[in-house]
Design a protein around this motif. Structure first.
Motif, PDB file in Angstrom:
ATOM      1  N   GLY A 128      -2.444   1.385   9.349  1.00 22.93           N
ATOM      2  CA  GLY A 128      -1.429   0.335   9.350  1.00 22.93           C
ATOM      3  C   GLY A 128      -1.867  -0.874  10.167  1.00 22.93           C
ATOM      4  O   GLY A 128      -1.731  -2.024   9.722  1.00 22.93           O
TER       5      GLY A 128
ATOM      6  N   SER B 206       3.529  -4.353   9.437  1.00 25.21           N
ATOM      7  CA  SER B 206       4.031  -4.306   8.063  1.00 25.21           C
ATOM      8  C   SER B 206       5.288  -3.439   8.009  1.00 25.21           C
ATOM      9  O   SER B 206       5.372  -2.428   8.708  1.00 25.21           O
ATOM     10  CB  SER B 206       2.988  -3.678   7.135  1.00 25.21           C
ATOM     11  OG  SER B 206       1.767  -4.346   7.262  1.00 25.21           O
TER      12      SER B 206
ATOM     13  N   TRP C 126       4.361  -4.011   2.226  1.00 25.93           N
ATOM     14  CA  TRP C 126       4.899  -2.862   2.970  1.00 25.93           C
ATOM     15  C   TRP C 126       3.875  -1.738   2.993  1.00 25.93           C
ATOM     16  O   TRP C 126       2.966  -1.692   2.158  1.00 25.93           O
ATOM     17  CB  TRP C 126       6.214  -2.359   2.380  1.00 25.93           C
ATOM     18  CG  TRP C 126       6.166  -1.808   0.981  1.00 25.93           C
ATOM     19  CD1 TRP C 126       5.542  -0.658   0.540  1.00 25.93           C
ATOM     20  CD2 TRP C 126       6.815  -2.355  -0.167  1.00 25.93           C
ATOM     21  NE1 TRP C 126       5.742  -0.481  -0.800  1.00 25.93           N
ATOM     22  CE2 TRP C 126       6.530  -1.504  -1.264  1.00 25.93           C
ATOM     23  CE3 TRP C 126       7.619  -3.481  -0.370  1.00 25.93           C
ATOM     24  CZ2 TRP C 126       7.003  -1.762  -2.552  1.00 25.93           C
ATOM     25  CZ3 TRP C 126       8.091  -3.714  -1.657  1.00 25.93           C
ATOM     26  CH2 TRP C 126       7.786  -2.866  -2.715  1.00 25.93           C
ATOM     27  N   GLN C 127       4.050  -0.865   3.969  1.00 28.12           N
ATOM     28  CA  GLN C 127       3.272   0.370   4.045  1.00 28.12           C
ATOM     29  C   GLN C 127       4.215   1.497   3.630  1.00 28.12           C
ATOM     30  O   GLN C 127       5.170   1.814   4.330  1.00 28.12           O
ATOM     31  CB  GLN C 127       2.742   0.613   5.466  1.00 28.12           C
ATOM     32  CG  GLN C 127       1.620  -0.307   5.869  1.00 28.12           C
ATOM     33  CD  GLN C 127       0.302   0.003   5.151  1.00 28.12           C
ATOM     34  OE1 GLN C 127       0.216   0.902   4.308  1.00 28.12           O
ATOM     35  NE2 GLN C 127      -0.728  -0.753   5.486  1.00 28.12           N
TER      36      GLN C 127
ATOM     37  N   ILE D  96       0.406  -7.173   4.681  1.00 24.27           N
ATOM     38  CA  ILE D  96       0.779  -6.198   3.650  1.00 24.27           C
ATOM     39  C   ILE D  96       2.290  -6.252   3.418  1.00 24.27           C
ATOM     40  O   ILE D  96       3.077  -6.280   4.372  1.00 24.27           O
ATOM     41  CB  ILE D  96       0.341  -4.777   4.090  1.00 24.27           C
ATOM     42  CG1 ILE D  96      -1.175  -4.731   4.289  1.00 24.27           C
ATOM     43  CG2 ILE D  96       0.789  -3.714   3.090  1.00 24.27           C
ATOM     44  CD1 ILE D  96      -1.998  -5.075   3.059  1.00 24.27           C
TER      45      ILE D  96
ATOM     46  N   LEU E  61       2.918   6.255   4.532  1.00 25.68           N
ATOM     47  CA  LEU E  61       1.639   6.609   5.159  1.00 25.68           C
ATOM     48  C   LEU E  61       1.739   8.034   5.704  1.00 25.68           C
ATOM     49  O   LEU E  61       0.766   8.779   5.728  1.00 25.68           O
ATOM     50  CB  LEU E  61       1.299   5.624   6.278  1.00 25.68           C
ATOM     51  CG  LEU E  61       0.714   4.278   5.834  1.00 25.68           C
ATOM     52  CD1 LEU E  61       0.483   3.375   7.035  1.00 25.68           C
ATOM     53  CD2 LEU E  61      -0.590   4.455   5.050  1.00 25.68           C
TER      54      LEU E  61
ATOM     55  N   GLY F 284       0.733   5.198   0.709  1.00 28.45           N
ATOM     56  CA  GLY F 284      -0.074   6.270   1.314  1.00 28.45           C
ATOM     57  C   GLY F 284       0.230   7.649   0.769  1.00 28.45           C
ATOM     58  O   GLY F 284      -0.432   8.622   1.140  1.00 28.45           O
TER      59      GLY F 284
ATOM     60  N   ASP G 166      -2.674  -4.706   8.890  1.00 25.29           N
ATOM     61  CA  ASP G 166      -1.677  -5.715   9.288  1.00 25.29           C
ATOM     62  C   ASP G 166      -2.210  -7.146   9.158  1.00 25.29           C
ATOM     63  O   ASP G 166      -1.478  -8.049   8.767  1.00 25.29           O
ATOM     64  CB  ASP G 166      -1.241  -5.485  10.744  1.00 25.29           C
ATOM     65  CG  ASP G 166      -0.083  -4.484  10.836  1.00 25.29           C
ATOM     66  OD1 ASP G 166       0.552  -4.207   9.794  1.00 25.29           O
ATOM     67  OD2 ASP G 166       0.178  -3.983  11.942  1.00 25.29           O
TER      68      ASP G 166
ATOM     69  N   ASN H 233       0.844  -1.202   0.000  1.00 25.37           N
ATOM     70  CA  ASN H 233       0.000   0.000   0.000  1.00 25.37           C
ATOM     71  C   ASN H 233       0.878   1.250   0.000  1.00 25.37           C
ATOM     72  O   ASN H 233       1.851   1.327   0.724  1.00 25.37           O
ATOM     73  CB  ASN H 233      -0.901   0.014   1.250  1.00 25.37           C
ATOM     74  CG  ASN H 233      -1.738   1.281   1.309  1.00 25.37           C
ATOM     75  OD1 ASN H 233      -2.376   1.660   0.328  1.00 25.37           O
ATOM     76  ND2 ASN H 233      -1.714   1.965   2.441  1.00 25.37           N
TER      77      ASN H 233
END
Ligand SMILES: [Mg+2]
Length: 411
Positions: free
Chosen positions: A212, A244, A222-223, A220, A226, A199, A216, A197
């Motif tokens: 997040g 993540s 990676w984030q 995921i 965000l 952000g 989780d 994802n």
């Protein structure tokens, strides 16, 4: 060998991109690219950086990078100046590879791998509707990617919701809604397909933590961004709060900005953008810094076809390359890369193969120069663009000899 001229090429059809070509007096042409505000970049290339380059040896890449950086860093280590440096740096590496008759990755120290795993960022071009399917038909999209051997994707699942509150708050109702496409993939396909994802730096810290944590449970990949990478402490908090990995960031420019995030443990996946952060020269150094922190690198894309080649050379070379961002809507048969470059990237069974040929391994198509929407500029010995009136003007003088102008370094 000396740099003879520097060209910039823009096409109105792709208004955010600028290509640079650096020509040498013995017939080599190096290709570079950057993305965003191309007129500003063009101004910097022709009027600020060209005097540092023309009449000098293109192989002195490190020296040129430092000269360009010293000239421009009074205005921050970012912006159009950094993008111009990035585009020029890639073109210089392209020349170096052609001169050595080697692909760029061999000049960087050779290959750590023959191919790199890719993930697909859902884009859109022509008939391709990946970016719409990412939300409305996520299972169809995931299946169609897996049919091509691609088992990871990225989408900005939260952007729409961030726009509504300027990222200041996300309700439980919106959270349930944004999770839906991911939930569907997990329910119908399972966990063999990975999802990241992005952000886009649009959230405040508390909303980012809430998002997040909610995501989780769906594992995921990676984030990414965000929150904006403007505050190391908040990134550390975010990384501590969510499971993540926290991915940072195409918005960090130069090794200097990456350094503080890396040494403070504020990054778990390192994502430099080659055509923004300082080119191949700088990305190699950022990757080495990441290596010292035992962190993986996943180069950023979604810009242009030259960037993807530059990313490919870095990804073949650095030991800590994780995965490469690609967009099939752009590179596939009906995508727009084929309108621009004569050799496209090769993605097979979800892996991008090492580029072939010397230098970058691709060129601008010749017919680009016949297009009606081209904006073309060239700076050369005789262009009159060489009068530098800014910082360090004492380094140069314009000399006229036998009716021809050239730039001479005083030091
Ligand atoms: Mg991103």
């Amino acid at each position: 060998m000396k740099i003879k001229s520097i060209e910039t090429i823009q096409l109105k059809e792709f208004p955010l991109i600028i290509w640079v070509q650096i020509n040498t007096d013995n017939g080599f042409t190096g290709l570079g690219e950057t993305f965003f505000a191309p007129n500003a970049v063009s101004e910097i290339i022709h009027n600020i950086l060209s005097p540092l380059l023309i009449n000098n040896n293109p192989l002195d890449i490190e020296n040129h990078w430092r000269n360009m950086f010293e000239m421009t860093n009074a205005f921050g280590y970012a912006g159009a100046e950094a993008r111009a440096i990035s585009a020029i740096d890639i073109a210089l590496w392209d020349i170096a590879g052609q001169v050595a008759k080697q692909p760029i990755y061999n000049l960087l120290g050779g290959k750590c791998r023959e191919k790199i795993r890719t993930y697909n960022t859902a884009g859109q071009y022509g008939e391709n509707t990946d970016s719409i399917d990412a939300i409305l038909s996520p299972v169809k999209l995931a299946n169609s990617l897996m049919d091509e051997g691609i088992n990871a994707m990225k989408w900005a699942y939260t952007d729409h919701f961030a726009d509504q509150t300027r990222g200041n708050y996300i309700s439980d109702e919106d959270l349930n809604l944004l999770v839906k496409p991911i939930k569907k993939i997990r329910k119908e396909i399972g966990y063999n397909f990975e999802i990241a994802n992005d952000g886009h730096g649009r959230w405040n810290l508390s909303s980012a933590i809430k998002i997040g944590k909610a995501l989780d449970q769906y594992n995921i990949l990676w984030q990414e961004e965000l929150i904006k990478p403007v505050n190391i402490e908040n990134h550390i908090k975010l990384a501590d709060e969510i499971e993540s990995p926290v991915c940072v960031s195409e918005r960090l420019i130069s090794k200097y900005q990456f350094r503080d995030y890396l040494k403070n443990g504020a990054i778990e996946i390192v994502m430099p953008d080659l055509i923004w952060t300082g080119g191949i020269t700088e990305t190699k150094k950022i990757s080495t810094l990441a290596e010292t922190e035992q962190l993986p690198v996943a180069p950023h894309d979604m810009t242009g076809p030259v960037n993807i080649f530059a990313c490919a050379h870095i990804s073949m070379n650095i030991p800590n390359a994780l995965i490469m961002e690609t967009c099939r809507a752009f590179y596939n048969q009906n995508g727009w890369y084929n309108k621009i470059i004569d050799q496209n990237i090769e993605v097979k069974d979800g892996y991008l193969l090492a580029p072939k040929g010397f230098g970058l391994g691709t060129r601008l198509k010749k017919d680009i120069f016949n297009r009606d929407d081209i904006i073309y500029k060239i700076t050369d010995f005789n262009s009159g663009h060489l009068h530098w009136g800014g910082f360090k003007s004492n380094l140069f003088e314009v000399v006229t000899k036998n009716g021809k102008k050239s730039v001479k370094r005083k030091l």
